[in-house]
Design an enzyme around this catalytic site. Structure first.
Site, short mmCIF file in Angstrom:
data_model
loop_
_atom_site.label_atom_id
_atom_site.label_comp_id
_atom_site.label_asym_id
_atom_site.label_seq_id
_atom_site.Cartn_x
_atom_site.Cartn_y
_atom_site.Cartn_z
N LYS A 1 -4.98 33.74 54.45
CA LYS A 1 -5.11 32.88 53.28
C LYS A 1 -5.81 31.58 53.68
CE LYS A 1 -0.86 34.34 50.89
NZ LYS A 1 -1.44 34.84 49.63
N ARG B 1 3.99 44.69 48.29
CA ARG B 1 4.14 46.07 47.80
C ARG B 1 4.39 47.02 48.96
NH1 ARG B 1 -1.64 45.54 45.06
NH2 ARG B 1 -0.81 43.42 45.02
#
Ligand code: BES
Ligand code: MN
Ligand code: ZN
Length: 498
Positions: free
Chosen positions: A274, A348
């Site tokens: 990020k 996920r």
């Protein structure tokens, strides 16, 4: 803070609080106080803007002759519009004001008003729990705080004719707030303090309340074949953990309700790293797990008559020489294989194994996961509603109702075959991202759906709700504890019958 319910006004309160309805209509206790003070409250209102609109407040310096130093008038708005949430909102606004003016012992005079929409919970109890919720602070690392910057409120006496009933209702709400505070503490802590094993240790403390806690480490998860979860954790020097909590307050043999939390103690994005700006916020990427742990604390604390399971996947998503790479293929516990296109879509991956583990082990009657899963849900819904996905209309309706009742609203978004097709991979059974940047939150949800079988399931994407960037009525700026009150209410309204 010490909270008491009494039928008579205490003599040692420094602040008296009375309600005013719209158009400067005094409630019965406000009217009585106004008579005692020779019409002073009416005069104070007449000279200013305060009209009794909801959540507005007016401080009045008390004259000599009464023990209290000040009177605070609190606006209740229209009686016909006043519901449980409105009462709590008033309590939250009042909390902020009491601390700002330096009240130490406040006596709040709560009347039974006719014609409101307030439900069966005594408003006195709602006000008290709202004040506790709004009064939360996480200031343990602020060593140089000046006394004048600290909250002052130490004692609260709620004066009500229904003191016993209010105290009983508050006994319940107070346990729920304990759960919310536990979540807020866990989520507020930085990632050098709350890493996966530390989170597991915190969950372990619930055993004192009768929660059975089992922790699975890397070795055990490896034996179970949790390649998706372990792939995310492999770049970190911290061991990954699966935290399994059971509260057996229901009938023996009754199928449990299961709650599954995303516990990414820090999300750097991994090799798909990020940007630096704002990355510190990713300490709260374990808010789903934090909410599940706080919920179990609330349920056990109030001895809920339900069998509940909480499962949290706790990992740290780091880039390192040992980190998983974009393009890696991992095999989940379900046997399904996953191509990891983007290591930053890690939530996920860990949830796929946690969901599979939970529904195969416990055969729950319903399974609800909470996750700060996607930035896309913040684009869609902002920070006022959580995103909900479900394969079961009945469960979705129950969740929406519970969220509405406690002021933690949800908005349902779709699943669907066309979205599901977008996560098919050329090399494996699926990939961990959807098509381009489209429908990012749905891509996450249909991915999770591949791991829940036929279990009635809902996925709550709480990326926009876990951290409040400003004060809200029941949430001071910071970790919100979103999900605890919502799911406690879901359980209370639907799974505790008989
Ligand atoms: N933890 C983030 C999502 C997030 C964003 C939570 C903002 C809270 C606030 C998640 O792991 C993530 O990085 N999601 C990616 C998914 C993408 C790579 C498919 C995202 O939203 O960009
Ligand atoms: Mn991520
Ligand atoms: Zn994440």
């Amino acid at each position: 803070m010490n909270v008491a319910f009494a039928e008579a006004q205490p003599s040692d309160a420094d602040t008296l609080v009375v309600g005013v309805l719209e158009d400067r209509t005094l409630t019965p206790s406000a009217a009585e106080l106004d008579r005692t003070l020779g019409g002073m409250l009416t005069r104070a209102m007449g000279s200013g803007r305060f009209t009794g609109a909801r959540d507005k407040l007016l401080d009045v310096v008390a004259p000599s002759g009464i023990a209290a130093a000040r009177v605070v008038l609190v606006g209740l708005g229209k009686a016909a519009a006043l519901d449980d949430l409105g009462v709590q909102s008033v309590g939250g606004a009042l909390c902020a004001r009491l601390n700002a003016v330096g009240a130490r012992h406040a006596a709040i005079l709560v009347d039974e008003l006719a014609g409101t929409k307030v439900g069966s919970t005594p408003p006195a109890a709602l006000v008290a729990s709202a004040i506790r919720l709004r009064g939360y602070r996480f200031d343990k690392y602020q060593t140089k705080q000046k006394p004048e910057d600290k909250p002052t409120l130490e004692r609260l006496t709620i004066v009500t004719k229904a003191a016993a009933a209010a105290a009983a209702a508050y006994g319940y709400l107070d346990k729920v707030v304990d759960g919310v505070f536990f979540t807020r503490d866990l989520v507020s802590e930085p990632a050098n303090v709350i890493f996966p094993q530390a989170l597991a240790e915190q969950a372990r403390t619930l055993s004192a309340l009768g929660v059975e806690v089992e922790i699975l480490g890397d070795a055990r998860m490896g034996e179970l074949g949790m390649g998706a979860l372990l792939g995310v954790g492999q770049g970190s020097v911290r061991e990954s953990q699966l935290i399994v909590m059971r509260w057996n307050g229901g009938k023996t043999g009754d199928k449990p309700v299961a709650f599954v939390g995303k516990g990414v103690c820090f999300d750097t994005g991994g090799i798909s790293i990020k940007p630096a700006a704002g990355m510190e916020e990713m300490k709260y990427d374990m808010a789903g797990a934090g909410a599940v742990i706080g919920l179990l604390k609330a349920l056990a604390g109030r001895k809920a008559k339900v069998n509940a399971v909480g499962v949290c996947a706790a990992v740290e998503n780091m880039p390192s020489g040992n980190a998983q790479r974009p393009g890696d293929v991992v095999t989940s516990m379900s046997g399904q294989t996953i191509e990891v296109i983007n290591t930053d879509a890690e939530g996920r991956l860990i949830l796929s194994d946690a969901l599979w583990y939970t529904h195969t082990n416990f055969k729950p009657k319903a399974m609800i996961d909470l996750a700060t899963l996607t930035g896309a849900v913040v684009v869609a819904l902002g920070t006022y509603k959580g995103g909900m996905f479900s394969n079961n209309d009945d469960l979705a309706a129950k969740l929406a109702a519970a969220g509405g009742a406690v002021g933690e609203p949800l908005w349902r978004l779709p699943l669907g075959d066309e979205y599901d097709r977008d996560i098919n991979s050329d090399i494996a059974d699926m990939k961990n991202v959807g098509k381009n940047r489209e429908a990012g939150s749905i891509a996450g949800a249909v991915f999770l759906q591949r791991f829940v079988g036929d279990t009635p399931w809902a996925h709550l994407d709480i990326a926009g709700m876990a951290w409040a960037k400003k004060d809200f009525p029941l949430v001071p700026k910071g970790a919100s504890g979103y999900g605890v009150r919502l799911l406690d209410r879901l359980v209370r309204d639907n799974y505790e019958g008989s």
